[in-house]
Write an enzyme that holds these catalytic residues in place. Structure first.
Site, mmCIF file in Angstrom:
data_model
loop_
_atom_site.group_PDB
_atom_site.id
_atom_site.type_symbol
_atom_site.label_atom_id
_atom_site.label_comp_id
_atom_site.label_asym_id
_atom_site.label_seq_id
_atom_site.Cartn_x
_atom_site.Cartn_y
_atom_site.Cartn_z
ATOM 1 C CB SER A 1 14.120 22.313 -15.184
ATOM 2 O OG SER A 1 13.414 23.534 -15.256
ATOM 3 C CE LYS B 1 12.504 19.269 -11.035
ATOM 4 N NZ LYS B 1 11.333 19.730 -11.770
ATOM 5 C CG HIS C 1 -1.729 -1.219 1.392
ATOM 6 N ND1 HIS C 1 -3.004 -1.401 0.898
ATOM 7 C CD2 HIS C 1 -1.392 -2.373 2.010
ATOM 8 C CE1 HIS C 1 -3.422 -2.621 1.224
ATOM 9 N NE2 HIS C 1 -2.466 -3.243 1.895
ATOM 10 C CD GLU D 1 9.500 12.353 -15.314
ATOM 11 O OE1 GLU D 1 8.576 13.151 -15.470
ATOM 12 O OE2 GLU D 1 10.693 12.709 -15.150
#
Ligand code: ARG
Length: 474
Positions: free
Chosen positions: A277, A283, A156, A290
């Site tokens: 970024s 970043k 979970h 992704e």
């Protein structure tokens, strides 16, 4: 030259119809497979005495020249020639004259296109097994250096029980080994030759399908001519296996993205596999993971797309089936990119062992083990569960962890607690206590790694054997 099938027509094809029905924009990727199939076919026509040997040699030579021209980018494919099969044939006839028109004897584009797809996908399936081997090797290497690295295990997405990081990685090795197994199994069915079915019913010429199969390295020939030209199961199977591989990659991607976050900081992916970024200088984004997660959607889409095309299609060939190609090519490209990036990305991943340890030290993932401790002292598990539940609640209220409690505090919850509880609660003890086949104890994980490495050997053997069959075709 007019259309190869123009005889029965009195009008030019509408321009929009030509554009709508042509597949040359995408099936030109099958040029090599198409020409390989044609060379095998015409060789067989010669052997069977269906065509004079001189014509066969002229045609074979012409086909090789057309292939070279295509490879050099010298062939301008034309929409009015519809697809790769007719573009090749048209070019052949332009090059060697009317004798080129004998190539299509005893053959239809229906069995021809199916053959091209089988030759194409058979090679891709072998390559994908090779890519899966490399990915498993990368995971195993990381597992080998992390057989003592303890990390929280989750259910979970809540801390559940501590596990070895190696154990977590080996779960993916199991998944990818099933994927390789599935692809190898599907090879048996892809390795079946459709050519010789003609349009649907076979042919009046005394062809030798088994000879063609032998030349093209196929282990079997389709039993039924209708099935030969109607079957796209092998593509559905591939798309389905590809979907599962993407599912596995996507689950791993999600974990990598989480683990790369400041909140987790469990791993760091190499700079070469991340991007920055344009506005936020700090970043470092796990874009590959992704994008693999994102591209999983299009692979599922391609599977559902083809199943839907095939649903309720009457036998035998229908033009609908031309829709089998773009989704397959797209899936091949997507899967190739994902697998080929994942292996080096995993191999170069840095594991933050200290941070993992810090996480394990500051949670209650050892709680099950004190329940088991009380059970070993004779308390029924249900009662032990209740006692530990209260102990954990007390810890939360006191802002402490289980290893912080004094023996007096423990004794408030049960007289059965003794000083050995502190040993039982150590993460190493907790992990190594799960010394069952498939469990997370170091000895078990080391054995699992050894088994996984041994299991890769026959897969490598298969890959080499099949690669040889495919490379022999040229
Ligand atoms: N371009 C067609 C396809 O991809 C080739 C087979 C065409 N056959 C036919 N009878 N129109 O399916």
């Amino acid at each position: 030259m007019s259309k190869l099938w123009g005889g029965r027509f009195t009008k030019q094809t509408d321009k929009l119809v030509e554009e709508y029905t042509a597949s040359i924009s995408f099936d030109q990727q099958l040029a090599t497979e198409d020409i390989l199939g044609s060379i095998a076919h015409v060789t067989m026509l010669g052997k069977q005495g269906i065509l004079p040997q001189a014509d066969v040699e002229t045609i074979k030579d012409g086909l090789r020249q057309v292939h070279d021209k295509i490879k050099r980018g010298e062939v301008e494919f034309s929409i009015s020639d519809e697809d790769i099969h007719m573009n090749v044939e048209k070019n052949l006839i332009e090059l060697i004259g009317p004798v080129g028109g004998k190539l299509h004897t005893g053959r239809s584009r229906n069995d021809q296109v199916a053959t091209d797809m089988h030759i194409y996908l058979r090679a891709r399936v072998v390559e994908f097994v090779g890519d899966l081997i490399k990915l498993q090797e990368a995971l195993i290497e990381q597992a080998k250096v992390n057989t003592e690295t303890i990390v929280p295990g989750y259910t979970h997405l809540q801390r559940a029980q501590p596990i070895l990081f190696a154990h977590h990685l080996m779960a993916y090795v199991s998944m990818f080994s099933r994927d390789a197994e599935r692809l190898m199994d599907s090879y048996k069915r892809i390795d079946t030759l459709p050519l010789g079915a003609g349009a649907l019913a076979g042919t009046t010429f005394p062809i030798d399908r088994h000879f063609v199969a032998e030349q093209l390295g196929f282990g079997r020939v389709y039993e039924n001519s209708l099935d030969s030209v109607s079957d796209r199961d092998f593509i559905v199977e591939f798309l389905s296996h590809a979907s599962l591989i993407m599912t596995h990659l996507s689950r791993m991607s999600e974990e990598l993205v989480l683990w790369m976050s400041t909140e987790f900081r469990f791993v760091e992916l190499d700079d070469a596999f991340c991007t920055g970024s344009s506005i936020m200088p700090q970043k470092k984004n796990p874009d590959v993971a992704e994008l693999v997660r994102g591209k999983t959607g299009r692979v599922y889409g391609n599977l559902v797309g083809l199943l839907t095309v095939l649903k309720a299609l009457p036998l035998a060939y229908n033009k609908d089936m031309q829709e089998d190609k773009e989704g397959m090519f797209d899936t091949v490209k997507t899967l190739q990119g994902a697998l080929q990036l994942f292996a080096p990305m995993i191999a170069t991943m840095k594991v933050n062992k200290d941070r993992m340890r810090e996480a394990v030290n500051t949670d209650f993932s050892n709680a099950t083990d004190i329940a088991d401790y009380l059970v070993n002292k004779g308390l029924p598990f249900r009662q032990a569960h209740e006692v530990i539940g209260k102990t954990v609640l007390y810890c939360i209220q006191q802002n402490k962890f289980l290893l912080d409690l004094t023996i007096e505090e423990y004794k408030q919850f049960s007289e059965l607690f003794e000083a050995d509880i502190y040993h039982v609660l150590q993460p190493e003890t907790v992990v190594n206590a799960r010394n069952v086949f498939g469990g997370t104890a170091t000895v078990q994980v080391e054995a699992a790694i050894a088994r996984a490495e041994a299991a890769l050997a026959p897969v490598r053997g298969w890959f080499e054997e099949k690669s040889e069959i495919i490379n022999k075709l040229g």
